[in-house]
Scaffold this active site. Structure first.
Site, PDB file in Angstrom:
ATOM      1  N   TRP A 133      -9.895 -13.003   4.630  1.00 43.12           N
ATOM      2  CA  TRP A 133      -9.805 -13.356   6.156  1.00 43.12           C
ATOM      3  C   TRP A 133     -10.571 -12.986   7.036  1.00 43.12           C
ATOM      4  O   TRP A 133     -10.683 -12.962   8.323  1.00 43.12           O
ATOM      5  CB  TRP A 133      -8.095 -14.050   6.254  1.00 43.12           C
ATOM      6  CG  TRP A 133      -7.079 -12.893   5.264  1.00 43.12           C
ATOM      7  CD1 TRP A 133      -7.048 -12.187   6.527  1.00 43.12           C
ATOM      8  CD2 TRP A 133      -6.448 -13.290   4.415  1.00 43.12           C
ATOM      9  NE1 TRP A 133      -5.688 -11.535   5.125  1.00 43.12           N
ATOM     10  CE2 TRP A 133      -5.955 -11.775   4.200  1.00 43.12           C
ATOM     11  CE3 TRP A 133      -6.553 -13.872   2.832  1.00 43.12           C
ATOM     12  CZ2 TRP A 133      -5.063 -12.145   3.297  1.00 43.12           C
ATOM     13  CZ3 TRP A 133      -5.657 -14.236   2.348  1.00 43.12           C
ATOM     14  CH2 TRP A 133      -4.496 -12.917   2.082  1.00 43.12           C
TER      15      TRP A 133
ATOM     16  N   ASP B 279       1.043  -1.083   0.553  1.00 44.88           N
ATOM     17  CA  ASP B 279      -0.001   0.144   0.028  1.00 44.88           C
ATOM     18  C   ASP B 279       0.796   1.183   0.135  1.00 44.88           C
ATOM     19  O   ASP B 279       1.031   2.014  -1.018  1.00 44.88           O
ATOM     20  CB  ASP B 279      -1.546  -0.254   1.307  1.00 44.88           C
ATOM     21  CG  ASP B 279      -1.495   1.272   1.233  1.00 44.88           C
ATOM     22  OD1 ASP B 279      -1.978   2.185   0.648  1.00 44.88           O
ATOM     23  OD2 ASP B 279      -2.162   1.306   1.642  1.00 44.88           O
TER      24      ASP B 279
ATOM     25  N   THR C 262       5.728   1.712   2.825  1.00 40.40           N
ATOM     26  CA  THR C 262       6.520   1.741   4.336  1.00 40.40           C
ATOM     27  C   THR C 262       6.253   0.367   5.418  1.00 40.40           C
ATOM     28  O   THR C 262       7.916   0.100   5.375  1.00 40.40           O
ATOM     29  CB  THR C 262       5.312   2.332   5.834  1.00 40.40           C
ATOM     30  OG1 THR C 262       4.620   3.311   4.764  1.00 40.40           O
ATOM     31  CG2 THR C 262       6.026   2.910   6.392  1.00 40.40           C
TER      32      THR C 262
END
Lengths: 215, 215
Positions: free
Chosen positions: A193, A120, A123
């Site tokens: 999940w 995403d 980081t």
């Protein structure tokens, strides 16, 4: 509103299956490092597809990293010029354990595949690669084995095509050693999940597939 | 021939979902320990169902254990009466890492849920519980905190109803702290993350369900 995309377990399974031949051909990983919790499922599936007849399973080490937003800064901070945006920090909850595997020197010279669900902001991946690199450099120096090349590579199910906050160290990861099964826009990915109702989740996923096919 | 039973990802998801309320009501786990690779998937799914509104996720630590058969004994050994069966040993490939979580003392007094896919011979589970107990006892003694009770519990997707080689220490695990989502005969369970063809796997699973329903 951010678009939500529903990914089924079988989608995840097939994304791993699809990526495995390229990994075996080019990266030939000897160790997987699963970033938990999101990397657990793809790492376990990948292990099945990376298994070579006559060879043992590729070992998996799990590490735990969680991203947390630092507290939003107060007006006073902003006025004082301290910070002007919410920061993000990576917290380690588990790291490698090589005590039963002959110690950290067993990382040196290895081909190591780091596995996570999604890239995403990048980081977490930056943190993982840099910290692993540091560990390897430290033990290599201690052992006088700096000449041996330790190769890191990355596999994620989805890479979000967006400006990244994290930067992967260029000496460790180039584009040939970064595999994203899918590159997607900056959407909200719903992994199975996390589903509270998996039948509903699968239904929504199927509807999305039909729509795309009909478009 | 041993009967094969096909378990789909959604079956696994629902087994975790079904077991979660009982866990929350009675065991109230504060930490999960996933035995890798088989425990990775159920542990990650369980985390979603054990999440309480307003509370952070229950942390997961992964440990790596693999069972390996010791070399079969030779005829000479047997004649000499050394051993008369193939032994099984547990190999550690990863253990807990609490360095970033305030050290192993953070295990003391906690409610800890150990998660694996299957309880077959029980050898791995015995090893895990005993070694974790040992670690907790050692650190409790060091800190003078022996009076604090650390509670272990176990969750597996399937328990095979068969004579077990491993024995769970009675002072650590009684039947109220052992949850198997399903108890099954001594069958061959095919988990989805091992499937080379997941569509075929799901088809076989569906056929088995239809047969059972029609029986």
């Amino acid at each position: 509103m951010v678009e939500k995309v529903y990914v089924t377990y079988n989608d995840v399974h097939k994304l791993c299956q699809e990526a495995a031949p390229q990994m075996l051909a080019t990266l030939q990983p000897q160790l997987m490092i699963a970033i938990g919790g999101g990397g657990y499922v793809p790492a376990r599936i990948l292990r099945s597809f990376l298994k070579q007849p006559g060879s043992p399973n590729i070992p998996i080490q799990a590490i735990g990293l969680s991203l947390y937003e630092e507290l939003p800064v107060t007006d006073a901070d902003t006025t004082a010029g301290v910070v002007d945006q919410i920061g993000t920090k990576v917290m380690r909850t588990q790291w490698l354990d090589f005590t039963s595997l002959g110690g950290m020197e067993n990382l040196v010279g290895k081909r190591i595949l780091i596995v996570d669900e999604v890239d995403d902001t990048r980081t977490t991946l930056e943190y993982a690669v840099k910290e692993l690199q540091k560990d390897v450099q430290e033990v290599s120096r201690k052992l006088g084995r700096e000449s041996e090349k330790t190769e890191f590579s990355i596999f994620v199910l989805h890479n979000k095509d967006k400006p990244k906050k994290g930067v992967l160290p260029a000496d460790a990861i180039d584009e040939t050693r970064y595999i994203a099964a899918r590159t997607v826009p900056d959407i909200w990915i719903c992994y199975p999940w996390e589903a509270m109702d998996i039948d509903e989740h699968d239904k929504l996923a199927a509807e999305q597939k039909n729509k795309t096919a009909g478009a």
